[in-house]
Design a protein around this motif. Structure first.
Motif, short mmCIF file in Angstrom:
data_model
loop_
_atom_site.label_atom_id
_atom_site.label_comp_id
_atom_site.label_asym_id
_atom_site.label_seq_id
_atom_site.Cartn_x
_atom_site.Cartn_y
_atom_site.Cartn_z
N VAL A 19 15.49 -24.92 21.14
CA VAL A 19 15.94 -25.67 22.07
C VAL A 19 15.54 -27.31 21.80
O VAL A 19 14.07 -27.70 21.09
CB VAL A 19 14.61 -25.74 23.37
CG1 VAL A 19 14.67 -26.88 24.15
CG2 VAL A 19 14.54 -24.25 23.61
N ASN A 20 16.47 -28.39 21.37
CA ASN A 20 15.95 -29.43 21.23
C ASN A 20 16.39 -30.45 22.02
O ASN A 20 16.82 -30.86 22.29
CB ASN A 20 17.81 -29.59 19.99
CG ASN A 20 18.04 -29.28 18.44
OD1 ASN A 20 17.30 -29.85 18.48
ND2 ASN A 20 18.71 -29.07 18.64
N ASN A 21 14.88 -30.08 22.16
CA ASN A 21 14.11 -31.30 23.88
C ASN A 21 13.75 -32.31 23.36
O ASN A 21 13.31 -33.55 23.77
CB ASN A 21 13.17 -30.30 24.24
CG ASN A 21 12.25 -30.86 25.43
OD1 ASN A 21 12.83 -31.42 26.59
ND2 ASN A 21 11.26 -31.41 24.65
N ALA A 22 12.72 -32.76 21.75
CA ALA A 22 12.48 -34.00 21.75
C ALA A 22 13.07 -34.84 21.59
O ALA A 22 14.36 -35.08 21.35
CB ALA A 22 12.14 -33.42 20.46
N GLY A 23 12.86 -36.24 21.96
CA GLY A 23 13.39 -37.49 23.14
C GLY A 23 12.59 -38.28 23.58
O GLY A 23 11.37 -38.18 23.47
N ILE A 24 13.10 -39.48 23.45
CA ILE A 24 12.59 -41.27 23.51
C ILE A 24 13.71 -41.42 24.68
O ILE A 24 14.79 -41.36 24.09
CB ILE A 24 12.12 -42.03 22.43
CG1 ILE A 24 12.91 -42.60 21.77
CG2 ILE A 24 10.17 -41.47 21.94
CD1 ILE A 24 12.52 -43.19 21.07
N ALA A 25 12.95 -42.32 25.75
CA ALA A 25 13.85 -43.56 25.81
C ALA A 25 13.09 -44.97 25.94
O ALA A 25 12.50 -45.19 25.74
CB ALA A 25 13.78 -43.03 27.66
N ILE A 26 14.27 -45.99 25.81
CA ILE A 26 13.70 -47.14 25.37
C ILE A 26 14.90 -48.28 26.33
O ILE A 26 16.02 -47.99 26.17
CB ILE A 26 14.15 -47.49 24.14
CG1 ILE A 26 13.30 -46.38 22.95
CG2 ILE A 26 14.31 -49.29 23.34
CD1 ILE A 26 13.53 -46.92 21.81
N ILE A 45 21.70 -21.74 21.42
CA ILE A 45 20.53 -23.98 21.14
C ILE A 45 21.07 -24.30 22.06
O ILE A 45 22.03 -24.54 22.77
CB ILE A 45 21.89 -23.72 19.83
CG1 ILE A 45 21.63 -23.41 18.42
CG2 ILE A 45 20.84 -25.42 19.79
CD1 ILE A 45 22.77 -24.03 17.11
N ILE A 46 20.07 -24.99 22.34
CA ILE A 46 19.73 -25.10 24.10
C ILE A 46 19.44 -26.80 24.11
O ILE A 46 18.70 -27.16 23.23
CB ILE A 46 19.04 -25.12 25.01
CG1 ILE A 46 19.08 -23.07 24.96
CG2 ILE A 46 19.16 -25.64 25.99
CD1 ILE A 46 18.15 -22.42 25.73
N ASN A 47 20.66 -27.99 23.91
CA ASN A 47 20.51 -29.33 23.90
C ASN A 47 19.82 -29.68 25.35
O ASN A 47 20.12 -29.69 26.22
CB ASN A 47 21.00 -29.18 23.19
CG ASN A 47 22.00 -29.21 21.98
OD1 ASN A 47 20.56 -29.04 21.20
ND2 ASN A 47 22.92 -28.95 21.27
N ILE A 48 19.16 -30.68 25.42
CA ILE A 48 18.12 -31.11 26.29
C ILE A 48 19.04 -32.63 26.00
O ILE A 48 18.67 -33.33 25.64
CB ILE A 48 17.04 -31.13 26.37
CG1 ILE A 48 15.88 -30.09 26.43
CG2 ILE A 48 16.67 -31.79 27.79
CD1 ILE A 48 16.64 -28.91 27.72
#
Length: 269
Positions: A88-95, A136-139
């Motif tokens: 699960v590719n979950n890590a992320g940020i929002a700028i 594989i699950i991409n968020i």
């Protein structure tokens, strides 16, 4: 018997929000979980929750933009839990920020965390799943399906995740590798990203096209009430339930798809 008995899952960004909910839900269904995050304190909470519920979990602090660290994560997962069959590719940020004022440095940071990490994780997973198979699950986000003022970099990054997912799914299928790759597109979900990540939007610019400008523009409850026909934000566990489904054999013919979890936010005109 759980849906994922005997499976091994790697979940990034598992220290809070959707990542934590996904790690806990996967473990509840029987998967052994290797949870990673840049935040060790958050990871400790996630691990404690899983262990308290009788699940199996290992953790590692991870900067998902570090290429070499991805090999370490996969090697440690296999050594401690077994061959990973779920990622699960979950890590992320929002700028956030208006385009005329947006710096190239912030643009590159947004792409590195949200796009490069998905590529690195997917590549590392495919290398280990070619024979035994996996999911594989991409968020991504609803921001990867449509534009939003003040979030050009975020929308671009999440749109890239959407199409990269489709390309990866087709490539795996054509190569004969039993690997499914799908993307999940949450709407407004009550997670720390709204409070911690989108910090640079001024009051003169709405965060979403159908949410009016206001002092509470970064409040998930307000956003959910105004943007979703259901009148509320989603919960992390409502996204996690879909992730579990995509990780399981129940979704064995779902591949290369974008699955939206937004309370009908994008269903209207």
């Amino acid at each position: 018997m759980g849906l994922l008995d005997g499976r091994v899952a790697v979940v990034t960004g598992a220290g809070s929000g959707i990542g934590r909910a996904a790690a806990e839900a996967l473990a509840k269904e029987g998967a052994a979980v290797f949870a990673t995050d840049i935040d060790p304190e958050g990871l400790e909470v996630t691990a404690s929750n899983i262990a308290a519920a009788g699940g199996k979990v290992e953790t590692k602090q991870q900067d998902v933009t570090d290429e070499a660290l991805w090999d370490t994560v996969m090697e440690e997962t296999e050594a401690k839990l077994g061959r990973p069959s779920i990622l699960v590719n979950n890590a992320g940020i929002a700028i956030g920020g208006a385009i005329p004022d947006f710096s190239l440095e912030d643009w590159k940071t947004q792409m590195s965390v949200n796009v490069d990490s998905v590529f690195l994780g997917t590549r590392a997973a495919i290398r280990r799943m070619q024979e035994g198979g996996g999911s594989i699950i991409n968020i991504s986000s609803v921001a990867g399906l449509r534009g939003a003022p003040g979030l050009s970099a975020y929308c671009t990054s999440k749109g890239a995740v959407r199409l990269f997912t489709k390309a990866a799914a087709v490539e795996c299928g054509r190569a004969g590798w039993p690997i499914r790759v799908n993307s999940v597109h949450p709407g407004i979900i009550d997670t720390p990203i709204w409070q911690k990540s989108i910090t640079r939007l001024g009051e003169g610019m709405p965060i979403l096209p159908d949410v009016p400008v206001g002092a509470n523009a970064l409040d998930a409850d307000t956003l959910g009430a105004q943007a979703s026909p259901m009148g509320r934000p989603g919960r992390p566990d409502e996204v996690a339930d879909l992730i579990v489904y995509l990780a399981s054999d129940k979704s064995s013919y779902i591949n290369g798809q974008e699955l939206v979890v937004d309370g009908a936010m994008t269903a209207g005109g």
